[in-house]
Scaffold this motif. Structure first.
Motif, short mmCIF file in Angstrom:
data_model
loop_
_atom_site.label_atom_id
_atom_site.label_comp_id
_atom_site.label_asym_id
_atom_site.label_seq_id
_atom_site.Cartn_x
_atom_site.Cartn_y
_atom_site.Cartn_z
N GLY A 1 15.48 62.54 -1.18
CA GLY A 1 14.92 62.02 -0.26
C GLY A 1 14.51 60.51 -0.47
O GLY A 1 13.67 60.07 0.46
N ASN A 2 15.15 59.90 -1.06
CA ASN A 2 14.97 58.31 -1.41
C ASN A 2 15.49 57.65 -0.08
O ASN A 2 16.74 57.91 0.44
CB ASN A 2 15.95 58.19 -2.53
N ASN A 3 14.83 56.73 0.50
CA ASN A 3 15.19 55.95 1.72
C ASN A 3 16.17 54.75 1.35
O ASN A 3 16.64 54.25 2.11
CB ASN A 3 14.12 55.05 2.13
N ASN A 4 16.66 54.83 -0.10
CA ASN A 4 17.93 53.51 -0.19
C ASN A 4 18.93 54.44 -0.55
O ASN A 4 19.91 54.18 -1.14
CB ASN A 4 17.22 52.80 -1.35
N LYS A 5 19.22 55.60 0.00
CA LYS A 5 20.39 56.36 -0.47
C LYS A 5 21.58 55.83 0.47
O LYS A 5 21.43 55.33 1.69
CB LYS A 5 20.55 57.86 -0.06
N GLY A 6 22.82 55.57 -0.28
CA GLY A 6 23.91 55.09 0.79
C GLY A 6 24.81 54.26 0.14
O GLY A 6 24.72 53.74 -1.28
N SER A 7 25.67 53.63 0.59
CA SER A 7 26.81 52.82 -0.24
C SER A 7 26.50 51.37 -0.07
O SER A 7 26.26 50.81 1.17
CB SER A 7 28.25 53.05 0.65
N ALA A 8 26.46 50.82 -1.17
CA ALA A 8 25.97 49.52 -1.08
C ALA A 8 27.08 48.51 -0.63
O ALA A 8 26.50 47.50 -0.06
CB ALA A 8 25.73 49.02 -2.46
N LEU A 124 18.47 63.16 6.24
CA LEU A 124 17.92 62.59 7.52
C LEU A 124 16.44 61.99 7.53
O LEU A 124 15.73 62.21 6.37
CB LEU A 124 17.93 64.01 8.53
N GLU A 125 16.16 61.40 8.33
CA GLU A 125 14.93 60.53 8.42
C GLU A 125 14.58 60.74 10.04
O GLU A 125 15.57 60.52 10.84
CB GLU A 125 14.51 59.29 7.97
N LEU A 126 13.22 61.29 10.45
CA LEU A 126 12.84 61.51 11.65
C LEU A 126 11.67 60.71 11.83
O LEU A 126 10.68 60.90 11.07
CB LEU A 126 12.83 62.88 12.38
N LYS A 127 11.55 59.72 13.27
CA LYS A 127 10.13 59.16 13.27
C LYS A 127 9.91 59.44 14.87
O LYS A 127 10.67 58.85 15.45
CB LYS A 127 10.00 57.66 12.78
N LEU A 133 17.67 58.96 11.75
CA LEU A 133 18.63 58.66 10.92
C LEU A 133 19.37 60.08 10.38
O LEU A 133 18.68 60.71 9.82
CB LEU A 133 18.44 57.85 9.98
N TRP A 134 20.51 60.05 10.23
CA TRP A 134 21.32 61.36 10.11
C TRP A 134 22.45 60.77 9.05
O TRP A 134 23.45 59.80 9.56
CB TRP A 134 21.74 62.23 10.99
N HIS A 263 15.04 51.38 9.22
CA HIS A 263 15.72 52.29 8.88
C HIS A 263 16.46 52.81 10.01
O HIS A 263 17.64 53.42 9.61
CB HIS A 263 15.16 53.41 8.21
N PHE A 264 16.31 52.72 11.20
CA PHE A 264 16.84 53.21 12.22
C PHE A 264 17.60 52.16 13.22
O PHE A 264 17.96 52.36 14.23
CB PHE A 264 15.65 53.72 13.30
N CYS A 265 18.06 51.02 12.45
CA CYS A 265 18.61 50.03 13.31
C CYS A 265 19.96 49.72 12.15
O CYS A 265 19.64 49.34 10.84
CB CYS A 265 17.95 48.81 13.32
N TYR A 266 21.21 49.63 12.56
CA TYR A 266 22.33 49.67 12.02
C TYR A 266 22.17 47.91 11.34
O TYR A 266 22.00 46.99 12.07
CB TYR A 266 23.60 49.54 12.56
#
Length: 288
Positions: A1-8, A124-127, A133-134, A263-266
Motif C-alpha cells: 500500500g506504499n504510495n511510491n509504488k511504480g516504475s522510476a 489503488l488509491e481513492l480520495k 488512482l488504479w 497522486h491523482f495527476c499525471y
C-alpha cells in the motif's frame, strides 16, 4: 500500500508509479476491452455515451386516477420495487462508509477467459469525492507498471508504459462505473440507481451486492459483484460473459489516511495525447 509504488523510469511522482486498472476502473477509452473481461484499461464499461443524464433514480408512476385496467396494481408494484432498490443502495452505502475520506489497498487481479487465466498485482488509491488512482503491474515484482489510470475530478489520464503512450481527456465518471461506485458520492448514487438493478445476498460475515446493468445503460458488463467480509471491501467480480470474468481481491487496506492530491495527476516523462491523437501536455491548471 506504499504510495511510491511504480516504475522510476516512468515518473518520479507517486501517482505515476501506481496504477493500472486493467479491469476495474472502467476505461473511458471506447476502444478498450470490456473491464469484466480483464482486458479493459480501466474497470467499468467503456461507452462513448453518457448514461448519467436525466433524473437518475426517479421512477415516473402512472396517474393514480387512471382508468386503465390494472393501473393501480402496476403503480403499487413499481413503488415497491423502487423502495426495494433504494433500500439495497442504502445498505451498500452503509457497507462502504468505513472509508468516508480515503482508501488505499493492494489487490490481486485474476482474469478468466476461454483461453485460460492470468493473474496480476495492483494498487489503488481513492480520495472522495472524485479522485482515483488504479495501477496494475507487469509482474509480481511490482517494479514495472503495466497500466496506470488516474483522475482528479476534472481530468483523466491513462498511462500505458509498454506502449509508451498516455491519453489525457476530461473525466466522465458515468463511463467509469466501478470508480463511481467505489467513490460513492451523491451523484454516483443517482447514476448507479439509474443504470443498474441491484440485489444482495448474505451468509455469515459476508455480504455481496450484485449490480446488473439495465438494458438502456450502455455498460459493457453483464454484472458487477461487490463482496464485503467483516464489513470491509474484500472482492470485486466483473463479468462480461459466461467465459470472461475479472476477480479483484483486496488486501493491506489503509483507511482515511491523508493522500496528497499530486497522486491523482499525471507527471511522467511521456507527453500525453488527447483522444484525437494531438499532444496535450500537462498544464499548470490541470492539477489543482
Amino acid at each position: 500500500g506504499n504510495n511510491n509504488k511504480g516504475s522510476a523510469s516512468q515518473s518520479k511522482s507517486p501517482s505515476a508509479g501506481h496504477v493500472k486498472p486493467t479491469a476495474p476502473v472502467g476505461s473511458q477509452n471506447s476502444s478498450a476491452a470490456s473491464p469484466s473481461s480483464g482486458t479493459t484499461s480501466a474497470q467499468g464499461a467503456s461507452s462513448s455515451t453518457d448514461a448519467s443524464s436525466g433524473s437518475a433514480g426517479v421512477v415516473v408512476l402512472p396517474d393514480s386516477g387512471s382508468d386503465e385496467p390494472g393501473a393501480s396494481s402496476a403503480s403499487d408494484d413499481t413503488t415497491q420495487q423502487t423502495l426495494k432498490q433504494k433500500a439495497i443502495m442504502q445498505d451498500l452505502l452503509k457497507h462502504m462508509s468505513y472509508y468516508n475520506k480515503t482508501l488505499s489497498a493492494d489487490f490481486t487481479q485474476k482474469n478468466l477467459s476461454e483461453n485460460g487465466q492470468s493473474i496480476k498485482q495492483g494498487y489503488l488509491e481513492l480520495k472522495r469525492p472524485d479522485r482515483f488512482l488504479w495501477v496494475t503491474y507487469v509482474d509480481d515484482t511490482k517494479k514495472e507498471i503495466d497500466q496506470q489510470i488516474l483522475g482528479n475530478g476534472h481530468l483523466y489520464w491513462q498511462n500505458d508504459p509498454p506502449l509508451e503512450q498516455v491519453i489525457k481527456r476530461k473525466v466522465n465518471l458515468s463511463r467509469l462505473p466501478l470508480v463511481r461506485l467505489l467513490l460513492h458520492d451523491d451523484q454516483s448514487v443517482n447514476d448507479i440507481m439509474q443504470d443498474f438493478t441491484l440485489s444482495e445476498r448474505s451468509s455469515n460475515n459476508d455480504t455481496t451486492f450484485i449490480l446488473k446493468p439495465k438494458p438502456n445503460a450502455q455498460i459493457d458488463l453483464n454484472n458487477i459483484e461487490v463482496t464485503f467480509k467483516n464489513k470491509k471491501l474484500a472482492q470485486l467480480v466483473l463479468t462480461s460473459s459466461l467465459t470472461n470474468q475479472s476477480v479483484f481481491t483486496f488486501s493491506n487496506q489503509k483507511v482515511n489516511l491523508p493522500i496528497d492530491d499530486s497522486h491523482f495527476c499525471y507527471s511522467g516523462k511521456i507527453v500525453p495525447l488527447d483522444p484525437a491523437g494531438d499532444t496535450a501536455p500537462v498544464k499548470s491548471g490541470d492539477c489543482v
